[in-house]
Enzyme design. Structure first.
Site, PDB file in Angstrom:
ATOM      1  N   THR A  78      19.491 -41.617   1.323  1.00  0.00           N
ATOM      2  CA  THR A  78      19.537 -41.009  -0.044  1.00  0.00           C
ATOM      3  C   THR A  78      20.533 -40.138   0.055  1.00  0.00           C
ATOM      4  O   THR A  78      21.987 -40.954  -0.200  1.00  0.00           O
ATOM      5  CB  THR A  78      18.615 -39.949  -0.120  1.00  0.00           C
ATOM      6  OG1 THR A  78      17.648 -40.526  -1.191  1.00  0.00           O
ATOM      7  CG2 THR A  78      19.474 -39.259  -1.630  1.00  0.00           C
ATOM      8  N   ARG A 117      23.504 -25.862  -8.755  1.00  0.00           N
ATOM      9  CA  ARG A 117      24.405 -25.867  -9.635  1.00  0.00           C
ATOM     10  C   ARG A 117      24.031 -25.363 -11.139  1.00  0.00           C
ATOM     11  O   ARG A 117      24.262 -24.884 -12.062  1.00  0.00           O
ATOM     12  CB  ARG A 117      24.734 -27.359  -9.748  1.00  0.00           C
ATOM     13  CG  ARG A 117      26.116 -27.612  -8.564  1.00  0.00           C
ATOM     14  CD  ARG A 117      26.290 -29.180  -8.813  1.00  0.00           C
ATOM     15  NE  ARG A 117      25.484 -29.885  -8.929  1.00  0.00           N
ATOM     16  CZ  ARG A 117      24.895 -30.784  -8.445  1.00  0.00           C
ATOM     17  NH1 ARG A 117      24.556 -31.108  -6.921  1.00  0.00           N
ATOM     18  NH2 ARG A 117      23.850 -32.156  -8.991  1.00  0.00           N
ATOM     19  N   GLU A 171      13.636 -33.977  -0.827  1.00  0.00           N
ATOM     20  CA  GLU A 171      13.891 -34.687  -2.262  1.00  0.00           C
ATOM     21  C   GLU A 171      13.911 -36.067  -2.293  1.00  0.00           C
ATOM     22  O   GLU A 171      13.866 -36.386  -2.753  1.00  0.00           O
ATOM     23  CB  GLU A 171      14.912 -34.155  -2.403  1.00  0.00           C
ATOM     24  CG  GLU A 171      15.480 -32.159  -3.186  1.00  0.00           C
ATOM     25  CD  GLU A 171      16.055 -32.139  -4.344  1.00  0.00           C
ATOM     26  OE1 GLU A 171      17.134 -33.407  -5.040  1.00  0.00           O
ATOM     27  OE2 GLU A 171      16.814 -31.398  -4.035  1.00  0.00           O
ATOM     28  N   GLU A 216       0.649  -1.775  -0.231  1.00  0.00           N
ATOM     29  CA  GLU A 216       0.242   0.234  -0.357  1.00  0.00           C
ATOM     30  C   GLU A 216       0.861   0.986   0.243  1.00  0.00           C
ATOM     31  O   GLU A 216       0.252   1.963  -0.379  1.00  0.00           O
ATOM     32  CB  GLU A 216      -0.908  -0.427   0.794  1.00  0.00           C
ATOM     33  CG  GLU A 216      -1.713  -1.142   0.962  1.00  0.00           C
ATOM     34  CD  GLU A 216      -1.457  -2.427   2.288  1.00  0.00           C
ATOM     35  OE1 GLU A 216      -0.253  -2.603   2.124  1.00  0.00           O
ATOM     36  OE2 GLU A 216      -2.968  -2.926   2.511  1.00  0.00           O
ATOM     37  N   ASP A 224      23.752 -42.195  -2.601  1.00  0.00           N
ATOM     38  CA  ASP A 224      23.932 -40.543  -3.620  1.00  0.00           C
ATOM     39  C   ASP A 224      24.764 -39.264  -2.507  1.00  0.00           C
ATOM     40  O   ASP A 224      25.843 -38.914  -4.169  1.00  0.00           O
ATOM     41  CB  ASP A 224      22.398 -39.915  -4.038  1.00  0.00           C
ATOM     42  CG  ASP A 224      21.370 -40.830  -4.178  1.00  0.00           C
ATOM     43  OD1 ASP A 224      21.606 -42.156  -4.593  1.00  0.00           O
ATOM     44  OD2 ASP A 224      20.529 -39.959  -4.676  1.00  0.00           O
ATOM     45  N   LEU A 244      23.341 -31.222  -2.650  1.00  0.00           N
ATOM     46  CA  LEU A 244      22.319 -31.064  -2.267  1.00  0.00           C
ATOM     47  C   LEU A 244      22.277 -29.263  -2.791  1.00  0.00           C
ATOM     48  O   LEU A 244      21.915 -28.449  -2.052  1.00  0.00           O
ATOM     49  CB  LEU A 244      21.503 -31.463  -0.926  1.00  0.00           C
ATOM     50  CG  LEU A 244      21.799 -32.448  -0.507  1.00  0.00           C
ATOM     51  CD1 LEU A 244      20.893 -33.040   0.454  1.00  0.00           C
ATOM     52  CD2 LEU A 244      20.413 -33.287  -1.761  1.00  0.00           C
ATOM     53  N   GLY A 249      14.123 -40.158  -0.195  1.00  0.00           N
ATOM     54  CA  GLY A 249      13.138 -41.001  -1.358  1.00  0.00           C
ATOM     55  C   GLY A 249      11.991 -40.991  -0.477  1.00  0.00           C
ATOM     56  O   GLY A 249      11.206 -40.103  -0.019  1.00  0.00           O
ATOM     57  N   SER A 278      19.086 -44.834 -10.674  1.00  0.00           N
ATOM     58  CA  SER A 278      18.342 -44.105 -10.588  1.00  0.00           C
ATOM     59  C   SER A 278      18.466 -42.637 -11.698  1.00  0.00           C
ATOM     60  O   SER A 278      17.749 -41.886 -12.131  1.00  0.00           O
ATOM     61  CB  SER A 278      17.740 -43.188  -9.449  1.00  0.00           C
ATOM     62  OG  SER A 278      18.487 -42.480  -8.798  1.00  0.00           O
ATOM     63  N   TRP A 311      19.086 -42.008 -15.222  1.00  0.00           N
ATOM     64  CA  TRP A 311      18.288 -40.924 -15.184  1.00  0.00           C
ATOM     65  C   TRP A 311      16.768 -40.887 -15.276  1.00  0.00           C
ATOM     66  O   TRP A 311      16.601 -41.224 -16.784  1.00  0.00           O
ATOM     67  CB  TRP A 311      18.792 -39.116 -15.518  1.00  0.00           C
ATOM     68  CG  TRP A 311      20.178 -39.092 -15.157  1.00  0.00           C
ATOM     69  CD1 TRP A 311      21.320 -39.087 -16.494  1.00  0.00           C
ATOM     70  CD2 TRP A 311      20.349 -38.328 -13.327  1.00  0.00           C
ATOM     71  NE1 TRP A 311      22.346 -38.510 -14.768  1.00  0.00           N
ATOM     72  CE2 TRP A 311      21.639 -37.766 -14.044  1.00  0.00           C
ATOM     73  CE3 TRP A 311      20.033 -38.045 -13.044  1.00  0.00           C
ATOM     74  CZ2 TRP A 311      22.242 -37.384 -12.991  1.00  0.00           C
ATOM     75  CZ3 TRP A 311      20.990 -37.899 -11.558  1.00  0.00           C
ATOM     76  CH2 TRP A 311      21.436 -37.340 -12.057  1.00  0.00           C
TER      77      TRP A 311
END
Lengths: 368, 368
Positions: free
Chosen positions: A202, A213, A300, A55, A206, A210, A302, A174, A176
């Site tokens: 994960t 990028r 993210e 406002e 993996d 995180l 699993g 996984s 991709w």
């Protein structure tokens, strides 16, 4: 002014509000326009936490353009505040500017103040109409509602799955499932949040970074690891390269108390969560994050973590990247697992909010 | 004429062709228009098997409207035939009508005659251009390609699944995953086909009717049951109410040979398929259906059957009704199962063709 016109001007205020979406936390994003003789003559939005409200911004814009606000109608996506916070109340600014006509999208979500700003203006002789594009204006501040009322962050839940609901083969492979373009989009989503959360599996399998990028970003989001067992080794990327930006949420056990010391020495934080139904109490985690000024979190997975967030009704927006692929293997890893149900009525039920193409994939955005 | 104009006229011919989609089997659906001075002046399409071809229809329309075809360009979705079949060759009709300019969408899919009609017209002095909206025109006759070249039916594969790829709970409960509107849509799809196929498990557990109910239909599709074991009881709906319209596809075994007699007495047919990889040879079944003039089949699962159709590359169009629901139970029944794979590269890969809303669900149409 007819309803169609009113909605047109409110839509313009909404699109202004969206410009600062994510930057105003824990304030709501709000947009406003001044309308004179059927035309938008000034505009403004709340640009960020601690900065002037929408406002005030729209009145500033009017002054700059030599527009007299007394001849204008104000459209604002959220009910003007009626209390002193970081800034003086907007109702005061509206009255001082001499505006006679105010159109409001959503009322204040706080039941204690809901309608207060609108009623105050009316009591001072201003004509106020509320509920213009109400659903859209309310949707705009779903995050604010959670911060203010539920006192917890807004959680995005992201998954990449096949058409048969698999996120990896039975061996854990996984790379991709989703397209290059979908993976880029995930990095844009990471950019929007203050923290990215994954489960212990994960983390171990993996060894993720995180980080943002594939999209430009000034600051990296925190890494949150939700796990039953703290890592026994220090070789993981996050512990080596980003220990100060990594937080582990776990349960108290002799083993975890012992490992906590090692992890703390590396610079990472360990938070012990209360136990509920033999697992983490995610509500307690949500409160901890809010108390630490974390307002947007990207989960993210699993699949077990994803299911737990549904169980706790903490999945506020689900981003499902659906690859046009089929594994055809019942032993492959499911996108959501961890409970046992007998009938379809027990399913978690959502609704589609948006469906777009993303490379070869579909991106389905759902909400509860 | 520029390309954009040519494509506009071909698009018109395509939409004419689509009117008879499904009614021309085993002929292709074909549409045609005559264009004079930048305008469509006559139109026609192949209305059904044994009836005149699109080129003959469009010329008939021109005669009715007193249009002289010698002044027109012909647009036709498929290369005109150059041989005597049920009707005289269309190339002859085109030459006799004195048409000087012909635009063709797709060439004849039969490699032995591909380009023959176009070349013949060119040799007679007609200006022929091929490949206008070729992809769309080829797509229009994907079914015809299968009938003509692969000598098998066109298979629709239909599923209703949750977001986590489940078609039933672990106890087999599946009423209802998809919305009322989606279930209606399935009946519209059943109306398009000559046969509906389910597996033995679905036959036993659901005791289905496999009829068109939520949409009007003159004739019911055949019921095809693909099973390892013939039913030992006669109490099932199909055996009681529609035995003459029910065909069982199974494997030879002492038990099945014994049960075959009972089933035959009730009026149903039993077809023994060759064994391949310890299961039915679906290619053989496809050939059997084609030999019996069945050109469109709707496969309604379950998950093992669905996976087998992918394995045999027999899923020509997949209709996936995706409910915005999540079971979160890895033990629930998967939409596709029956094989074991290690890497994502082994996935069956498809592409999205169309995405629409269907009640609360999404309907995803995919092709290989």
């Amino acid at each position: 002014m007819n309803l169609k016109e009113k909605e047109k001007f409110m839509a313009r205020a909404i699109s202004l509000a969206q410009r600062a979406k994510g930057k105003t936390a824990p304030n709501p994003c709000v947009g406003a326009v001044l309308v004179k003789e059927g035309k938008v003559v000034a505009s403004g939005y709340h640009r960020g936490y601690g900065l002037p409200h929408a406002e005030v911004e729209v009145l500033k814009d009017a002054r700059k353009k030599n527009i007299d606000p007394r001849e204008c109608a104000l459209f604002v996506t959220l009910e003007p505040c009626n209390h002193f916070g970081k800034t003086p109340p907007c109702t005061k600014a509206i009255l001082e500017a001499g505006i006679k006509e105010v159109y409001v999208g959503a009322l204040d979500p706080n039941p204690q103040v809901e309608g207060g700003g609108a009623r105050f203006l009316q009591s001072k002789g201003v004509q106020v109409e509320t509920g213009i594009l109400q659903a859209q204006c309310t949707d705009l501040i779903r995050d604010f509602y959670l911060w203010k009322i539920e006192k917890r962050p807004f959680f995005y839940l992201k998954l990449a799955s096949t058409l048969d609901g698999k996120i990896a083969t039975s061996t854990g492979h996984s790379n991709w499932i989703s397209s290059e373009k979908s993976r880029e989009k995930v990095h844009q989503l990471r950019k929007k949040v203050q923290a990215v959360l994954v489960g212990g599996n994960t983390f171990v399998q993996d060894n993720p970074k995180l980080t943002v990028r594939k999209a430009k970003s000034k600051k990296q989001p925190l890494a949150l690891i939700l796990t039953r067992k703290l890592p026994a080794e220090a070789s993981y990327y996050l512990l080596q390269q980003r220990p100060e930006e990594t937080i582990f949420f776990t349960l108290e056990s002799q083993e975890n108390l012992r490992l906590q010391k090692k992890i703390s020495e590396l610079g990472s934080k360990v938070v012990f969560l209360p136990v509920k139904n033999n697992s983490w109490d995610l509500k307690a985690m949500a409160t901890w994050l809010w108390n630490n000024n974390i307002f947007y979190v990207l989960v993210e997975g699993g699949g077990f973590i994803a299911q737990k967030f549904l169980e706790y009704q903490l999945a506020d927006e689900i981003w499902l990247f659906l690859a046009p692929k089929i594994l055809g293997d019942a032993g492959a890893i499911s996108s959501f697992w961890g409970r046992s149900i007998k009938t379809i009525d027990e399913a978690y039920t959502l609704s589609y909010q948006k469906v777009t193409s993303c490379g070869e994939d579909l991106l389905l955005i759902l909400k509860p």
